[in-house]
Design a protein around this motif. Structure first.
Motif, PDB file in Angstrom:
ATOM      1  N   ARG A 188     -33.597  28.919   7.532  1.00 28.94           N
ATOM      2  CA  ARG A 188     -34.927  28.925   8.124  1.00 28.94           C
ATOM      3  C   ARG A 188     -34.796  28.951   9.634  1.00 28.94           C
ATOM      4  NH1 ARG A 188     -40.028  27.913   6.555  1.00 28.94           N
ATOM      5  NH2 ARG A 188     -39.329  27.372   4.455  1.00 28.94           N
ATOM      6  N   ILE A 189     -35.515  29.870  10.276  1.00 23.01           N
ATOM      7  CA  ILE A 189     -35.591  29.945  11.725  1.00 23.01           C
ATOM      8  C   ILE A 189     -37.059  29.828  12.105  1.00 23.01           C
ATOM      9  CG2 ILE A 189     -35.162  31.361  13.764  1.00 23.01           C
ATOM     10  CD1 ILE A 189     -32.817  32.580  12.426  1.00 23.01           C
ATOM     11  N   GLY A 190     -37.422  28.695  12.703  1.00 28.22           N
ATOM     12  CA  GLY A 190     -38.829  28.462  13.012  1.00 28.22           C
ATOM     13  C   GLY A 190     -39.628  28.406  11.727  1.00 28.22           C
ATOM     14  N   PRO A 191     -40.756  29.111  11.675  1.00 31.61           N
ATOM     15  CA  PRO A 191     -41.587  29.074  10.463  1.00 31.61           C
ATOM     16  C   PRO A 191     -41.117  30.020   9.372  1.00 31.61           C
ATOM     17  CG  PRO A 191     -42.649  30.413  12.138  1.00 31.61           C
ATOM     18  CD  PRO A 191     -41.394  29.865  12.772  1.00 31.61           C
TER      19      PRO A 191
ATOM     20  N   GLN B  14     -31.623  38.635  17.011  1.00 33.81           N
ATOM     21  CA  GLN B  14     -31.760  37.389  16.264  1.00 33.81           C
ATOM     22  C   GLN B  14     -30.535  37.083  15.406  1.00 33.81           C
ATOM     23  OE1 GLN B  14     -35.261  38.516  14.033  1.00 33.81           O
ATOM     24  NE2 GLN B  14     -36.605  37.277  15.337  1.00 33.81           N
TER      25      GLN B  14
END
Length: 235
Positions: free
Chosen positions: A11-14, A98
């Motif tokens: 998970r990256i952020g939301p 990313q």
């Protein structure tokens, strides 16, 4: 084809991502990014597994497929710096910038076994080739190179077509006459979308078959296997 994978859901952020990679490395397969011509060099196992991975990517719209290739056995011919490979659909929302952060989070994976449907892949490829000139869908991969990783962003049809090309290279590569001497044999190539305003040689990646060393182990299909002579009987 049955593919043994490892699945990650970082998970990256939301946002939660789904990333899969082969459970065992493609040791005798390598990739150099196009500049302007890249090279994907693989033995039968590597090319065959890439066919399966591209087929899996074709029908997994929300999954990122990561194929580590830069740390395998260094090839004794070819060119360019070796890079890993990432496959993702256009709509998955992955940016190459990313990737380093996402890759660092691939630490706790779950074993996953999937089966690909080669007949469906072949049917979709033929359908795509028949209607390509009559559709407004993207007919080239988008691509990027970042952090020693080459990214291919495509559609179901593009990935399915490449799966078919890799299957062809894996099946017919061992028949090439140069393969018996350990030399790479050109099998096919695919072109890439170029940024607007660029000129010169079109960007492409050549796909070549090459048996892994030592080459004495390799026999072209149809050749008679040689057997060691039996030692003479004791008197």
């Amino acid at each position: 084809m049955r593919l043994r994978l490892t699945e990650y859901t970082p998970r990256i952020g939301p946002h939660q991502r789904r990333v899969v990679r082969p459970r065992t490395a493609l040791r005798h397969t390598s990739l150099s990014a196009p500049d302007p011509i890249g090279l994907l060099l693989g033995d039968h196992d590597g090319l065959n597994r890439l066919a399966g991975l591209f087929s899996f990517a074709a029908y997994s719209r929300h999954t990122i497929v990561h194929v580590p290739l830069r740390d395998g056995v260094p090839p004794d011919e070819g060119w360019g710096e070796r890079v890993d490979l990432v496959l993702a659909h256009h709509g998955v929302g992955l940016r190459a910038s990313q990737w380093p952060d996402l890759r660092r989070r691939l630490t706790h994976g779950t074993p996953l076994t999937v089966r690909t449907d080669e007949a469906r892949t072949a049917r979709d490829t033929e359908s795509w080739r028949a209607r390509r000139s009559h559709t407004n869908a993207p007919d080239d991969f988008r691509h990027a190179t970042h952090a020693r990783t080459f990214f291919l962003f495509g559609t179901r049809d593009l990935f399915a077509e490449m799966a078919t090309e890799f299957a062809y290279a894996a099946g017919w590569g061992p028949h090439e006459k140069h393969a018996a001497r350990g030399s790479m044999a050109f099998m096919t190539a695919f072109t890439l979308a170029e940024p607007p305003g660029t000129g010169g040689h079109p960007l492409e990646i050549d796909i070549c078959f090459k048996p892994y060393p030592p080459y004495a182990h390799f026999k072209r299909p149809g050749e008679r296997a040689t057997r060691r002579s039996r030692p003479a009987a004791a008197p």
